[in-house]
Structures are given as C-alpha cells and as structure tokens.
Motif scaffolding. Structure first.
Motif, PDB file in Angstrom:
ATOM      1  N   LEU A  44      -0.486 -13.636 -53.482  1.00  9.96           N
ATOM      2  CA  LEU A  44       0.038 -14.397 -52.347  1.00  9.96           C
ATOM      3  C   LEU A  44      -0.839 -14.183 -51.121  1.00  9.96           C
ATOM      4  CD1 LEU A  44       2.150 -16.127 -50.869  1.00  9.96           C
ATOM      5  CD2 LEU A  44       3.457 -14.009 -50.495  1.00  9.96           C
ATOM      6  N   PHE A  45      -1.209 -12.947 -50.856  1.00  9.99           N
ATOM      7  CA  PHE A  45      -2.044 -12.651 -49.691  1.00  9.99           C
ATOM      8  C   PHE A  45      -3.368 -13.409 -49.764  1.00  9.99           C
ATOM      9  CE2 PHE A  45      -5.138 -10.196 -47.283  1.00  9.99           C
ATOM     10  CZ  PHE A  45      -4.479 -10.065 -46.066  1.00  9.99           C
ATOM     11  N   GLU A  46      -4.004 -13.415 -50.928  1.00 15.38           N
ATOM     12  CA  GLU A  46      -5.283 -14.109 -51.083  1.00 15.38           C
ATOM     13  C   GLU A  46      -5.110 -15.628 -50.941  1.00 15.38           C
ATOM     14  OE1 GLU A  46      -8.334 -12.888 -51.033  1.00 15.38           O
ATOM     15  OE2 GLU A  46      -7.359 -10.971 -50.736  1.00 15.38           O
ATOM     16  N   THR A  47      -4.036 -16.170 -51.482  1.00 19.18           N
ATOM     17  CA  THR A  47      -3.780 -17.612 -51.345  1.00 19.18           C
ATOM     18  C   THR A  47      -3.575 -17.986 -49.883  1.00 19.18           C
ATOM     19  OG1 THR A  47      -2.770 -17.727 -53.543  1.00 19.18           O
ATOM     20  CG2 THR A  47      -2.227 -19.502 -52.008  1.00 19.18           C
ATOM     21  N   VAL A  48      -2.761 -17.195 -49.184  1.00 21.30           N
ATOM     22  CA  VAL A  48      -2.481 -17.484 -47.772  1.00 21.30           C
ATOM     23  C   VAL A  48      -3.748 -17.326 -46.935  1.00 21.30           C
ATOM     24  CG1 VAL A  48      -1.178 -16.744 -45.738  1.00 21.30           C
ATOM     25  CG2 VAL A  48      -0.035 -16.904 -47.965  1.00 21.30           C
ATOM     26  N   ARG A  49      -4.513 -16.272 -47.172  1.00 23.58           N
ATOM     27  CA  ARG A  49      -5.755 -16.077 -46.416  1.00 23.58           C
ATOM     28  C   ARG A  49      -6.719 -17.244 -46.650  1.00 23.58           C
ATOM     29  NH1 ARG A  49      -9.013 -10.525 -46.318  1.00 23.58           N
ATOM     30  NH2 ARG A  49      -8.609 -10.624 -48.548  1.00 23.58           N
ATOM     31  N   LYS A  50      -6.801 -17.704 -47.877  1.00 23.52           N
ATOM     32  CA  LYS A  50      -7.668 -18.835 -48.197  1.00 23.52           C
ATOM     33  C   LYS A  50      -7.216 -20.091 -47.443  1.00 23.52           C
ATOM     34  CE  LYS A  50      -9.254 -21.433 -52.234  1.00 23.52           C
ATOM     35  NZ  LYS A  50      -9.124 -21.593 -53.684  1.00 23.52           N
ATOM     36  N   LYS A  51      -5.908 -20.318 -47.376  1.00 19.45           N
ATOM     37  CA  LYS A  51      -5.384 -21.507 -46.696  1.00 19.45           C
ATOM     38  C   LYS A  51      -5.581 -21.422 -45.177  1.00 19.45           C
ATOM     39  CE  LYS A  51      -3.819 -23.882 -50.181  1.00 19.45           C
ATOM     40  NZ  LYS A  51      -4.343 -25.182 -50.541  1.00 19.45           N
ATOM     41  N   VAL A  52      -5.257 -20.287 -44.567  1.00 20.52           N
ATOM     42  CA  VAL A  52      -5.358 -20.211 -43.100  1.00 20.52           C
ATOM     43  C   VAL A  52      -6.811 -20.210 -42.632  1.00 20.52           C
ATOM     44  CG1 VAL A  52      -3.109 -19.090 -42.796  1.00 20.52           C
ATOM     45  CG2 VAL A  52      -5.174 -17.687 -42.903  1.00 20.52           C
ATOM     46  N   SER A  53      -7.708 -19.722 -43.469  1.00 21.31           N
ATOM     47  CA  SER A  53      -9.123 -19.712 -43.087  1.00 21.31           C
ATOM     48  C   SER A  53      -9.797 -21.061 -43.343  1.00 21.31           C
ATOM     49  CB  SER A  53      -9.877 -18.624 -43.855  1.00 21.31           C
ATOM     50  OG  SER A  53      -9.985 -18.957 -45.225  1.00 21.31           O
ATOM     51  N   ASN A  54      -9.169 -21.888 -44.198  1.00 19.91           N
ATOM     52  CA  ASN A  54      -9.755 -23.168 -44.607  1.00 19.91           C
ATOM     53  C   ASN A  54     -11.155 -22.954 -45.198  1.00 19.91           C
ATOM     54  OD1 ASN A  54      -9.988 -25.936 -45.041  1.00 19.91           O
ATOM     55  ND2 ASN A  54     -10.904 -26.275 -43.026  1.00 19.91           N
ATOM     56  N   ILE A  55     -11.323 -21.897 -45.956  1.00 21.62           N
ATOM     57  CA  ILE A  55     -12.634 -21.553 -46.487  1.00 21.62           C
ATOM     58  C   ILE A  55     -13.191 -22.648 -47.402  1.00 21.62           C
ATOM     59  CG2 ILE A  55     -11.754 -20.181 -48.422  1.00 21.62           C
ATOM     60  CD1 ILE A  55     -14.939 -19.481 -46.335  1.00 21.62           C
ATOM     61  N   ASP A  56     -12.323 -23.306 -48.176  1.00 18.27           N
ATOM     62  CA  ASP A  56     -12.812 -24.397 -49.033  1.00 18.27           C
ATOM     63  C   ASP A  56     -13.412 -25.512 -48.192  1.00 18.27           C
ATOM     64  OD1 ASP A  56     -12.212 -23.251 -51.489  1.00 18.27           O
ATOM     65  OD2 ASP A  56     -10.195 -24.096 -51.545  1.00 18.27           O
ATOM     66  N   GLY A  57     -12.727 -25.901 -47.126  1.00 14.23           N
ATOM     67  CA  GLY A  57     -13.228 -26.952 -46.250  1.00 14.23           C
ATOM     68  C   GLY A  57     -14.508 -26.554 -45.542  1.00 14.23           C
ATOM     69  N   ILE A  58     -14.564 -25.312 -45.107  1.00 11.21           N
ATOM     70  CA  ILE A  58     -15.762 -24.811 -44.426  1.00 11.21           C
ATOM     71  C   ILE A  58     -16.957 -24.823 -45.372  1.00 11.21           C
ATOM     72  CG2 ILE A  58     -16.825 -22.756 -43.412  1.00 11.21           C
ATOM     73  CD1 ILE A  58     -14.002 -22.107 -42.246  1.00 11.21           C
ATOM     74  N   LEU A  59     -16.770 -24.314 -46.578  1.00 17.91           N
ATOM     75  CA  LEU A  59     -17.867 -24.291 -47.552  1.00 17.91           C
ATOM     76  C   LEU A  59     -18.305 -25.697 -47.930  1.00 17.91           C
ATOM     77  CD1 LEU A  59     -16.759 -21.331 -49.829  1.00 17.91           C
ATOM     78  CD2 LEU A  59     -18.592 -21.341 -48.141  1.00 17.91           C
ATOM     79  N   ASP A  60     -17.326 -26.597 -48.149  1.00 20.22           N
ATOM     80  CA  ASP A  60     -17.676 -27.989 -48.472  1.00 20.22           C
ATOM     81  C   ASP A  60     -18.495 -28.610 -47.355  1.00 20.22           C
ATOM     82  OD1 ASP A  60     -16.348 -27.772 -50.865  1.00 20.22           O
ATOM     83  OD2 ASP A  60     -14.553 -28.857 -50.190  1.00 20.22           O
ATOM     84  N   ASP A  61     -18.090 -28.373 -46.113  1.00 18.31           N
ATOM     85  CA  ASP A  61     -18.794 -28.928 -44.967  1.00 18.31           C
ATOM     86  C   ASP A  61     -20.206 -28.355 -44.847  1.00 18.31           C
ATOM     87  OD1 ASP A  61     -18.969 -30.497 -42.511  1.00 18.31           O
ATOM     88  OD2 ASP A  61     -18.895 -28.549 -41.491  1.00 18.31           O
ATOM     89  N   LEU A  62     -20.326 -27.059 -44.999  1.00 19.30           N
ATOM     90  CA  LEU A  62     -21.630 -26.423 -44.863  1.00 19.30           C
ATOM     91  C   LEU A  62     -22.589 -26.811 -45.980  1.00 19.30           C
ATOM     92  CD1 LEU A  62     -20.523 -22.854 -43.745  1.00 19.30           C
ATOM     93  CD2 LEU A  62     -21.606 -24.609 -42.327  1.00 19.30           C
ATOM     94  N   LEU A  63     -22.056 -27.069 -47.156  1.00 21.18           N
ATOM     95  CA  LEU A  63     -22.912 -27.378 -48.306  1.00 21.18           C
ATOM     96  C   LEU A  63     -23.102 -28.868 -48.539  1.00 21.18           C
ATOM     97  CD1 LEU A  63     -21.481 -24.697 -50.756  1.00 21.18           C
ATOM     98  CD2 LEU A  63     -23.601 -24.579 -49.450  1.00 21.18           C
ATOM     99  N   SER A  64     -22.354 -29.712 -47.835  1.00 23.57           N
ATOM    100  CA  SER A  64     -22.377 -31.141 -48.125  1.00 23.57           C
ATOM    101  C   SER A  64     -23.695 -31.832 -47.843  1.00 23.57           C
ATOM    102  CB  SER A  64     -21.264 -31.847 -47.344  1.00 23.57           C
ATOM    103  OG  SER A  64     -21.541 -31.782 -45.963  1.00 23.57           O
ATOM    104  N   ASP A  65     -24.431 -31.394 -46.828  1.00 22.31           N
ATOM    105  CA  ASP A  65     -25.669 -32.087 -46.490  1.00 22.31           C
ATOM    106  C   ASP A  65     -26.910 -31.370 -46.994  1.00 22.31           C
ATOM    107  OD1 ASP A  65     -25.399 -29.953 -44.815  1.00 22.31           O
ATOM    108  OD2 ASP A  65     -25.848 -31.047 -42.956  1.00 22.31           O
ATOM    109  N   ASP A  66     -26.725 -30.363 -47.801  1.00 20.96           N
ATOM    110  CA  ASP A  66     -27.861 -29.613 -48.331  1.00 20.96           C
ATOM    111  C   ASP A  66     -28.345 -30.247 -49.619  1.00 20.96           C
ATOM    112  OD1 ASP A  66     -27.705 -27.827 -46.286  1.00 20.96           O
ATOM    113  OD2 ASP A  66     -26.718 -26.256 -47.438  1.00 20.96           O
ATOM    114  N   GLU A  67     -29.549 -30.744 -49.578  1.00 18.28           N
ATOM    115  CA  GLU A  67     -30.198 -31.299 -50.765  1.00 18.28           C
ATOM    116  C   GLU A  67     -31.430 -30.459 -51.034  1.00 18.28           C
ATOM    117  OE1 GLU A  67     -29.146 -33.742 -52.734  1.00 18.28           O
ATOM    118  OE2 GLU A  67     -27.361 -33.968 -51.522  1.00 18.28           O
ATOM    119  N   ILE A  68     -31.220 -29.349 -51.689  1.00 15.27           N
ATOM    120  CA  ILE A  68     -32.344 -28.439 -51.959  1.00 15.27           C
ATOM    121  C   ILE A  68     -32.756 -28.555 -53.396  1.00 15.27           C
ATOM    122  CG2 ILE A  68     -33.068 -26.044 -52.019  1.00 15.27           C
ATOM    123  CD1 ILE A  68     -31.227 -25.513 -49.694  1.00 15.27           C
TER     124      ILE A  68
END
Length: 127
Positions: free
Chosen positions: A103-127
């Motif tokens: 539960l703690f890991e799920t909640v931390r993941k949701k409040v940090s929006n880590i999935d959205g942050i990673l998607d945003d940071l990686l979306s324009d990288d064409e390496i």
C-alpha cells in the motif's frame, strides 16, 4: 483486539482503490501528535479520506538501542493510522505486513506521479 485478517482486508481494499484511482492521497506534514515528545522522524506522510474516515500512511524512523554493542541505530517502519479531525491517532496498525508495504509503495507512486514524470521525460528522446 482486531483480527489480523480484517486489518489485511482493509489494507488490500485501500490499495485496490488507490490503484484504480478511486481513492486519492496527498502529501502533508505529519500531525504533531505522532511525534510529540520523541526524536523520531517522519520523512513522508500521506493522507486520504475514505467513507468519512481520515487515514494517514507514513514512514516512521526511530532510534533503537543495541545493548550488546552499547549503541543506538536507526530503524524504520511503515504505519497506517486512523485520525480524528484534530489530528489525534485513534488507531494505528499493530505491525508491518507485506500488504502494508505494498500500500505504501502504491500510494507513494500515485502521489509522486512517477509514471507521468518518466513518460514525459522519456517521450521526446529518440536515441
């Protein structure tokens, strides 16, 4: 005493609702009642309201004493609490469990929006 299976069922339900984004958590400062009179530390405190109940979920760091080596060391646990509207702890999870850590890991993941942050940071990288 509340049976462990009921506590686990509550934790699993909160995790499921959080995963489905039907329960929203937010980060806030831990209520003073949790740390008053201690040297303990709460690096992350998250709160939610569900069916009129105020829940808190947090990392609790505290010092323990090792008498054999005559030294203090830091320990950590995850705690789920139910609070009243004055921030007083009405109930605290009696012990840590894998369901509580999940539960703690799920909640931390949701409040940090880590999935959205990673998607945003990686979306324009064409390496």
């Amino acid at each position: 005493m509340i049976p462990d299976d009921k506590i686990t069922a509550l934790i699993v339900k909160l995790n499921k609702l959080t995963s489905l984004e039907q329960l929203k958590w937010h980060v806030e400062d831990a209520p003073r009642s949790i740390l008053r009179g201690t040297d303990d530390f709460v690096p992350l405190y998250m709160a939610a309201l569900y069916k009129g109940q105020r829940f808190g979920l947090y990392q609790h760091r505290y010092q323990s004493y090792d008498g054999e080596h005559d030294r203090f060391y830091w320990s950590e646990r995850v705690v789920l609490v139910i609070l009243d509207y004055e921030g007083r702890v009405l109930w605290e999870s009696p012990h840590a469990s894998s369901a509580l850590y999940d539960l703690f890991e799920t909640v931390r993941k949701k409040v940090s929006n880590i999935d959205g942050i990673l998607d945003d940071l990686l979306s324009d990288d064409e390496i």
